[in-house]
Structures are given as structure tokens and as C-alpha cells.
Design a protein around this motif. Sequence first.
Motif, mmCIF file in Angstrom:
data_model
loop_
_atom_site.group_PDB
_atom_site.id
_atom_site.type_symbol
_atom_site.label_atom_id
_atom_site.label_comp_id
_atom_site.label_asym_id
_atom_site.label_seq_id
_atom_site.Cartn_x
_atom_site.Cartn_y
_atom_site.Cartn_z
ATOM 1 N N PHE A 134 4.349 0.800 7.244
ATOM 2 C CA PHE A 134 3.255 1.059 6.319
ATOM 3 C C PHE A 134 3.611 2.151 5.320
ATOM 4 C CE2 PHE A 134 0.455 -0.229 10.106
ATOM 5 C CZ PHE A 134 0.571 -1.573 9.783
ATOM 6 N N ASN A 135 4.864 2.518 5.231
ATOM 7 C CA ASN A 135 5.286 3.583 4.329
ATOM 8 C C ASN A 135 5.811 3.051 3.003
ATOM 9 O OD1 ASN A 135 4.674 5.628 6.198
ATOM 10 N ND2 ASN A 135 6.583 5.216 7.279
ATOM 11 N N LEU B 109 -0.598 -6.617 -1.745
ATOM 12 C CA LEU B 109 -0.767 -5.589 -0.710
ATOM 13 C C LEU B 109 -1.668 -4.446 -1.178
ATOM 14 C CD1 LEU B 109 2.794 -5.419 0.863
ATOM 15 C CD2 LEU B 109 0.721 -6.487 1.812
ATOM 16 N N ALA B 110 -1.632 -4.125 -2.461
ATOM 17 C CA ALA B 110 -2.527 -3.077 -2.981
ATOM 18 C C ALA B 110 -3.988 -3.500 -2.794
ATOM 19 C CB ALA B 110 -2.221 -2.797 -4.450
ATOM 20 N N GLY C 194 -9.977 -0.828 3.600
ATOM 21 C CA GLY C 194 -10.355 0.580 3.629
ATOM 22 C C GLY C 194 -9.183 1.502 3.862
ATOM 23 N N GLY C 195 -8.005 1.117 3.370
ATOM 24 C CA GLY C 195 -6.827 1.955 3.528
ATOM 25 C C GLY C 195 -6.193 1.891 4.901
ATOM 26 N N ASP C 196 -6.501 0.855 5.680
ATOM 27 C CA ASP C 196 -6.005 0.752 7.063
ATOM 28 C C ASP C 196 -5.323 -0.598 7.289
ATOM 29 O OD1 ASP C 196 -5.518 0.868 9.758
ATOM 30 O OD2 ASP C 196 -7.629 1.063 10.344
ATOM 31 N N PHE C 197 -4.004 -0.638 7.082
ATOM 32 C CA PHE C 197 -3.237 -1.872 7.285
ATOM 33 C C PHE C 197 -3.273 -2.358 8.731
ATOM 34 C CE2 PHE C 197 -0.155 -1.529 3.455
ATOM 35 C CZ PHE C 197 -0.876 -2.475 2.743
ATOM 36 N N SER C 198 -3.644 -1.489 9.670
ATOM 37 C CA SER C 198 -3.684 -1.939 11.070
ATOM 38 C C SER C 198 -4.808 -2.953 11.304
ATOM 39 C CB SER C 198 -3.807 -0.761 12.034
ATOM 40 O OG SER C 198 -5.078 -0.163 11.921
ATOM 41 N N ILE D 223 -3.871 -15.356 1.766
ATOM 42 C CA ILE D 223 -4.935 -15.318 2.757
ATOM 43 C C ILE D 223 -4.420 -14.497 3.941
ATOM 44 C CG2 ILE D 223 -6.445 -16.630 4.294
ATOM 45 C CD1 ILE D 223 -5.934 -19.074 2.420
ATOM 46 N N PHE D 224 -5.244 -13.546 4.393
ATOM 47 C CA PHE D 224 -4.933 -12.717 5.552
ATOM 48 C C PHE D 224 -6.063 -12.842 6.565
ATOM 49 C CE2 PHE D 224 -2.411 -10.873 2.246
ATOM 50 C CZ PHE D 224 -1.304 -10.330 2.868
#
Length: 146
Positions: free
Chosen positions: A3-4, A67-68, A75-79, A142-143
Motif C-alpha cells: 500500500f506504499n 486506484l486513486a 475512505g483511505g483504507d485499501f484493506s 470492478i472491485f
Amino acid sequence: MNFNIELPKINSPVANYKAYKVINNFLYVSGQTCRKDNKVIYQGKVGVDLNIETAKLATRLCGLNILAHVFEACGGDFSKIISCVRLNIYINCNADFKDHAEVANGASDLMVEVFGEIGMPTRSTIGVISLPSNSAIEIDAIFAII
């Protein structure tokens, strides 16, 4: 998972549409071209105006733009990502172009780089005669999310 990765600033929509929607744990991201700072960076036909390596960079930039939006939607949480379900990759090219899959790997490789195995998408790769603003590539996604 990595995630970096540095994400670009979100581009402004150029028409009457939403950049993304969340419905029933699915995140749908509208087609993203290879724009950075609201300017198309890679223009023209792949195989004519852009070689394969440059087209892969264009495809990666489209993936970064996706990805942006994913980052914002989550909400800023890729997890929150369960899976990159699907990428539809459109390549501005002539009828005799044959290297669609190699160009498309620029986006697929990025999703795997960021999310690991859950980033491996299903995908369609389609050659088209033109794209908005003469962009070389456009990708929608789609995710599955929690």
C-alpha cells in the motif's frame, strides 16, 4: 500487499458521470484514461504513435487513476478490498494491432503489485478505433469491498 504506492491526484470528470459508485459491496470505477493533472499524457494509437513499453506505462497510469478513486471510495483504507474483480481495458489501435494482452498487463501487474493475489483481475482487452481526448488507453474496473 503493497500500500506504499504513490497515487496521483484525482482528475476531474470530463462529462456527466460519477467517477465511482458502491452498490452491494461492489465498487464500480468509471473509465479512466491516462490523464495526470487533468491532462492526457499518452495520446494516439498504440503500435503507431506509442510503442508497447510506452503503452504499458499508459496502462499503468490508468490503473493508478483507478486506484486513486478506490482509495477515496474506501475512505483511505485499501484493506477494505476483497478482490479486484474485473478490468476492462480499451486500447486505441489500428485493426492490425496484435499485442493487446501485453499492453493490458501494465494494469494487471499493478493490481497484483498493490494487492497481491486478490489483485489478479478477470479482464477483457479490446482494441478500439478511438478514445476520448485521443487517449491511448481507457480502463474501467470492478472491485469487491467490505
